[in-house]
Scaffold this active site. Structure first.
Site, PDB file in Angstrom:
ATOM      1  N   GLU A  88       7.107   2.182  -6.527  1.00  0.00           N
ATOM      2  CA  GLU A  88       7.359   1.831  -5.252  1.00  0.00           C
ATOM      3  C   GLU A  88       7.290   3.095  -4.303  1.00  0.00           C
ATOM      4  O   GLU A  88       8.181   4.080  -4.794  1.00  0.00           O
ATOM      5  CB  GLU A  88       8.480   0.861  -5.276  1.00  0.00           C
ATOM      6  CG  GLU A  88       9.148   0.264  -3.833  1.00  0.00           C
ATOM      7  CD  GLU A  88       7.971  -0.778  -3.057  1.00  0.00           C
ATOM      8  OE1 GLU A  88       6.898   0.077  -2.922  1.00  0.00           O
ATOM      9  OE2 GLU A  88       8.306  -1.604  -2.779  1.00  0.00           O
ATOM     10  N   ASP A  89       7.234   2.676  -3.095  1.00  0.00           N
ATOM     11  CA  ASP A  89       7.579   3.868  -2.115  1.00  0.00           C
ATOM     12  C   ASP A  89       9.161   3.923  -1.773  1.00  0.00           C
ATOM     13  O   ASP A  89       9.646   5.282  -1.674  1.00  0.00           O
ATOM     14  CB  ASP A  89       6.570   3.784  -0.879  1.00  0.00           C
ATOM     15  CG  ASP A  89       6.840   2.302  -0.109  1.00  0.00           C
ATOM     16  OD1 ASP A  89       7.557   1.509  -0.818  1.00  0.00           O
ATOM     17  OD2 ASP A  89       6.262   1.988   0.844  1.00  0.00           O
ATOM     18  N   PHE A 128      14.605   5.346   9.755  1.00  0.00           N
ATOM     19  CA  PHE A 128      13.186   4.746   9.212  1.00  0.00           C
ATOM     20  C   PHE A 128      12.052   6.038   9.186  1.00  0.00           C
ATOM     21  O   PHE A 128      11.876   6.965   9.880  1.00  0.00           O
ATOM     22  CB  PHE A 128      12.545   3.857  10.484  1.00  0.00           C
ATOM     23  CG  PHE A 128      11.489   2.928  10.111  1.00  0.00           C
ATOM     24  CD1 PHE A 128      11.694   1.838   9.334  1.00  0.00           C
ATOM     25  CD2 PHE A 128      10.155   3.340  10.341  1.00  0.00           C
ATOM     26  CE1 PHE A 128      10.662   1.053   8.719  1.00  0.00           C
ATOM     27  CE2 PHE A 128       9.074   2.589   9.788  1.00  0.00           C
ATOM     28  CZ  PHE A 128       9.386   1.460   8.978  1.00  0.00           C
ATOM     29  N   VAL A 129      11.488   5.951   8.074  1.00  0.00           N
ATOM     30  CA  VAL A 129      10.679   7.102   7.890  1.00  0.00           C
ATOM     31  C   VAL A 129       9.102   6.731   7.519  1.00  0.00           C
ATOM     32  O   VAL A 129       8.972   5.789   7.209  1.00  0.00           O
ATOM     33  CB  VAL A 129      11.233   7.889   6.281  1.00  0.00           C
ATOM     34  CG1 VAL A 129      12.310   8.441   6.625  1.00  0.00           C
ATOM     35  CG2 VAL A 129      11.323   6.866   5.296  1.00  0.00           C
ATOM     36  N   LYS A 183       0.662  -1.224  -0.021  1.00  0.00           N
ATOM     37  CA  LYS A 183      -0.029  -0.090   0.064  1.00  0.00           C
ATOM     38  C   LYS A 183       0.534   1.225  -0.034  1.00  0.00           C
ATOM     39  O   LYS A 183       0.556   2.471  -0.298  1.00  0.00           O
ATOM     40  CB  LYS A 183      -0.856  -0.140   1.220  1.00  0.00           C
ATOM     41  CG  LYS A 183      -1.711  -1.265   1.446  1.00  0.00           C
ATOM     42  CD  LYS A 183      -2.365  -0.923   2.860  1.00  0.00           C
ATOM     43  CE  LYS A 183      -2.105  -2.494   3.435  1.00  0.00           C
ATOM     44  NZ  LYS A 183      -2.831  -2.726   4.949  1.00  0.00           N
ATOM     45  N   GLY A 184       2.015   1.182   0.270  1.00  0.00           N
ATOM     46  CA  GLY A 184       3.033   2.325   0.452  1.00  0.00           C
ATOM     47  C   GLY A 184       3.394   3.266  -0.710  1.00  0.00           C
ATOM     48  O   GLY A 184       3.412   4.464  -0.362  1.00  0.00           O
ATOM     49  N   LYS A 237      17.079   3.979   0.037  1.00  0.00           N
ATOM     50  CA  LYS A 237      17.651   4.066   1.267  1.00  0.00           C
ATOM     51  C   LYS A 237      19.240   3.201   0.618  1.00  0.00           C
ATOM     52  O   LYS A 237      19.251   2.080   0.950  1.00  0.00           O
ATOM     53  CB  LYS A 237      17.509   3.145   2.551  1.00  0.00           C
ATOM     54  CG  LYS A 237      16.500   4.007   3.010  1.00  0.00           C
ATOM     55  CD  LYS A 237      16.076   3.163   4.562  1.00  0.00           C
ATOM     56  CE  LYS A 237      15.177   3.552   5.341  1.00  0.00           C
ATOM     57  NZ  LYS A 237      14.420   2.677   6.315  1.00  0.00           N
ATOM     58  N   ASP A 240      14.908  -0.542   0.037  1.00  0.00           N
ATOM     59  CA  ASP A 240      15.885  -0.482   1.268  1.00  0.00           C
ATOM     60  C   ASP A 240      16.664  -1.613   1.164  1.00  0.00           C
ATOM     61  O   ASP A 240      17.801  -1.541   0.237  1.00  0.00           O
ATOM     62  CB  ASP A 240      14.921  -0.806   2.364  1.00  0.00           C
ATOM     63  CG  ASP A 240      15.618  -1.086   3.797  1.00  0.00           C
ATOM     64  OD1 ASP A 240      16.810  -0.561   3.959  1.00  0.00           O
ATOM     65  OD2 ASP A 240      14.770  -1.232   4.885  1.00  0.00           O
ATOM     66  N   ARG A 266       0.477   6.629   7.472  1.00  0.00           N
ATOM     67  CA  ARG A 266       0.291   6.744   5.978  1.00  0.00           C
ATOM     68  C   ARG A 266      -0.273   8.093   5.406  1.00  0.00           C
ATOM     69  O   ARG A 266       0.046   8.283   4.358  1.00  0.00           O
ATOM     70  CB  ARG A 266      -0.542   5.580   5.456  1.00  0.00           C
ATOM     71  CG  ARG A 266       0.292   4.304   5.762  1.00  0.00           C
ATOM     72  CD  ARG A 266      -0.465   3.415   4.576  1.00  0.00           C
ATOM     73  NE  ARG A 266      -0.401   1.797   5.210  1.00  0.00           N
ATOM     74  CZ  ARG A 266       0.830   0.974   4.500  1.00  0.00           C
ATOM     75  NH1 ARG A 266       1.611   1.689   3.671  1.00  0.00           N
ATOM     76  NH2 ARG A 266       0.726  -0.088   5.108  1.00  0.00           N
ATOM     77  N   ASP A 285       4.417   3.508   6.170  1.00  0.00           N
ATOM     78  CA  ASP A 285       3.675   3.403   7.391  1.00  0.00           C
ATOM     79  C   ASP A 285       4.778   2.726   8.597  1.00  0.00           C
ATOM     80  O   ASP A 285       5.756   2.149   7.966  1.00  0.00           O
ATOM     81  CB  ASP A 285       2.666   2.367   7.336  1.00  0.00           C
ATOM     82  CG  ASP A 285       3.069   0.942   7.163  1.00  0.00           C
ATOM     83  OD1 ASP A 285       4.054   0.681   6.242  1.00  0.00           O
ATOM     84  OD2 ASP A 285       2.754  -0.189   7.909  1.00  0.00           O
TER      85      ASP A 285
HETATM   86  P1  IMP Z   1      13.187  -4.057   0.807  1.00  0.00           P
HETATM   87  O1  IMP Z   1      12.765  -5.310   0.516  1.00  0.00           O
HETATM   88  O2  IMP Z   1      14.222  -4.142   2.183  1.00  0.00           O
HETATM   89  O3  IMP Z   1      13.849  -3.345  -0.105  1.00  0.00           O
HETATM   90  O4  IMP Z   1      12.116  -3.368   1.504  1.00  0.00           O
HETATM   91  C1  IMP Z   1      11.114  -2.538   1.001  1.00  0.00           C
HETATM   92  C2  IMP Z   1       9.928  -2.302   1.799  1.00  0.00           C
HETATM   93  O5  IMP Z   1      10.135  -2.217   3.020  1.00  0.00           O
HETATM   94  C3  IMP Z   1       9.148  -1.143   1.262  1.00  0.00           C
HETATM   95  O6  IMP Z   1       8.360  -1.205   0.182  1.00  0.00           O
HETATM   96  C4  IMP Z   1       8.693  -0.465   2.370  1.00  0.00           C
HETATM   97  O7  IMP Z   1       7.258  -1.266   2.643  1.00  0.00           O
HETATM   98  C5  IMP Z   1       9.455  -1.186   3.593  1.00  0.00           C
HETATM   99  N1  IMP Z   1      10.367  -0.204   4.318  1.00  0.00           N
HETATM  100  C6  IMP Z   1      11.638  -0.344   4.166  1.00  0.00           C
HETATM  101  N2  IMP Z   1      12.227   0.930   4.894  1.00  0.00           N
HETATM  102  C7  IMP Z   1      11.164   1.689   5.305  1.00  0.00           C
HETATM  103  C8  IMP Z   1      11.042   2.951   5.779  1.00  0.00           C
HETATM  104  O8  IMP Z   1      11.875   3.592   6.364  1.00  0.00           O
HETATM  105  N3  IMP Z   1       9.718   3.238   6.406  1.00  0.00           N
HETATM  106  C9  IMP Z   1       8.707   2.564   5.929  1.00  0.00           C
HETATM  107  N4  IMP Z   1       8.778   1.395   5.276  1.00  0.00           N
HETATM  108  C10 IMP Z   1       9.889   1.058   4.859  1.00  0.00           C
HETATM  109 MG    MG Z   2       6.413  -1.392   0.218  1.00  0.00          MG
END
Ligand code: IMP
Ligand code: MG
Length: 180
Positions: free
Chosen positions: A98-99, A151-152, A42-43, A130, A102, A164, A158
């Protein structure tokens, strides 16, 4: 909600301005291609809605829901599909919206999965990156902002389904998630 923030990292004005530039870039790159814009729920919803309205070329919409986090603030590396696309993507130009990227696990899984369905192309457009936190190689094709290892929340992002609907992006105070 603002009480739980350490500070506002990116204002609504900065977000709007950056989205206009990204939209212009996408308009130019996808002229005549009618891309399928895939929102990762949903992000990405706020970013998606604003980005698509700023674009002027014909495009189509579809949605996917995926989960890798639960209520934690660290990625598990495990990715679970909750909702798949409605239609075939064979021969299509796909833009994943994508939001935040990470560790990179979510999108590298998703990219592999979508490529197995024989689209013409798959590109990634993320609002936040990130980049210091990457655990698997993954480079977004379009991005709004680089941010540090914090963490944002807000503007779709969220913590445990909260924040959100904040219009800007803020850094969450550590104590909010540390004593959970
Ligand atoms: P990844 O698989 O580690 O790249 O994670 C990506 C997902 O983790 C994103 O789509 C977010 O839903 C969540 N995420 C990663 N960092 C943050 C943050 O700082 N705030 C909120 N959600 C995050
Ligand atoms: Mg996400």
């Amino acid at each position: 909600m603002y009480r739980d923030l350490k500070k506002i990292l990116i204002s609504k004005e900065e977000i709007d301005k950056r989205i206009k530039d990204l939209a212009a870039e996408l308009d130019r790159d996808y002229q005549g291609k009618r891309p399928l814009m895939v929102a990762i729920l949903k992000g990405s919803i706020m970013f998606y809605a604003d980005l698509l309205r700023a674009m002027t070329i014909p495009l189509e919409l579809d949605f996917m829901a995926i989960s890798s986090y639960g209520n934690k603030t660290k990625s598990s590396g495990e990715v679970r599909m909750i909702k798949d696309l409605d239609r075939s993507i064979e021969g299509r130009h796909i833009i994943i919206v994508e939001d935040i990227v990470d560790s990179g696990y979510t999108l590298s899984y998703l990219k592999r999965m979508l490529y197995s369905r024989h689209p013409e192309s798959v590109k990634i457009c993320t609002l936040l990156d990130k980049f210091e936190c990457r655990e698997v190689p993954l480079e977004p094709d379009y991005k709004g902002f680089d941010i540090g290892n914090e963490f944002v929340v807000g503007y779709g992002l969220d913590y445990a389904e909260k924040y959100r609907n904040l219009p800007e992006i803020g850094i969450l105070k550590e104590e909010v998630y540390e004593n959970k």
